[in-house]
Design a protein around this motif. Sequence first.
Motif, mmCIF file in Angstrom:
data_model
loop_
_atom_site.group_PDB
_atom_site.id
_atom_site.type_symbol
_atom_site.label_atom_id
_atom_site.label_comp_id
_atom_site.label_asym_id
_atom_site.label_seq_id
_atom_site.Cartn_x
_atom_site.Cartn_y
_atom_site.Cartn_z
ATOM 1 N N LEU A 3 0.857 -1.186 0.000
ATOM 2 C CA LEU A 3 0.000 0.000 0.000
ATOM 3 C C LEU A 3 0.896 1.238 0.000
ATOM 4 N N ILE A 9 -4.178 2.486 -2.188
ATOM 5 C CA ILE A 9 -5.097 2.761 -1.077
ATOM 6 C C ILE A 9 -6.543 2.746 -1.550
ATOM 7 N N ALA A 12 -7.539 -0.816 -1.966
ATOM 8 C CA ALA A 12 -7.639 -1.528 -0.687
ATOM 9 C C ALA A 12 -8.924 -1.167 0.050
ATOM 10 N N ILE A 13 -9.308 0.104 0.036
ATOM 11 C CA ILE A 13 -10.518 0.524 0.746
ATOM 12 C C ILE A 13 -11.738 -0.202 0.188
ATOM 13 N N TRP A 16 -11.479 -4.116 0.968
ATOM 14 C CA TRP A 16 -11.749 -4.472 2.357
ATOM 15 C C TRP A 16 -13.230 -4.308 2.685
ATOM 16 N N GLN A 149 -1.852 2.143 7.122
ATOM 17 C CA GLN A 149 -2.995 1.743 7.939
ATOM 18 C C GLN A 149 -3.901 2.929 8.250
ATOM 19 N N LEU A 152 -6.126 3.459 5.310
ATOM 20 C CA LEU A 152 -7.068 2.348 5.158
ATOM 21 C C LEU A 152 -8.164 2.417 6.221
#
Length: 202
Positions: A3, A9, A12-13, A16, A149, A152
């Motif tokens: 990331l 990012i 990933a958002i 997830w 993190q 995220l």
Amino acid sequence: MALNTYNDIKAAITQWAERSDISSGLVDQFIYMTEADAYQQLRVPAMEFQALLTLEQGRVVIPFDFLELRRLTWEGTNETVLQYLPWDQFVAVNTDPSATPMYFSRQGANWFISGDPGDGQQLLCHYYRYFDPLTSTNTTTWLLSMSPQAYLFGGLKYLYEYVMDQDRAAYWGNKFDKELNKLQAIADLAEHRGSSLSVKSI
């Protein structure tokens, strides 16, 4: 998957969250609000900057990216760290134009300096500043390098607030706050030890 960039990012958002109904533009908004939260809460070395400000008519313009002041120093014959005063107190003590600058106060977008050292004199401003946000053209930031993190968890917090899932928003908001607190604690510890906060790739 690493990331390290804006695209990482954003992907990933949405991955997830496992949602296909969230647009790219909305994710950009979640990222922006995550950064806004971080700037409100964090005061770490990566946010510090120094700039020389030029005095004109007894004032200097506050930097456009200013967040919070650490120190304002008059770079005159005798270098002096200026003391802030509320405006009424500043006016009361600023009665001698020949006095060495010792105080400053804020009015609007300017800092006014006591005494009258003359136009062209310089002040060294050490402050916390905003940096350019994470975007498709500015693909990484110090915060992303230090803590993907944070992006995220913050992005997921705002995603779930958007879809009105308060339980999940609270869960990710709690993880986001803990991550920011961890970053601040590391910075505070480094400050006390006389070192600087390192930036590591994850």
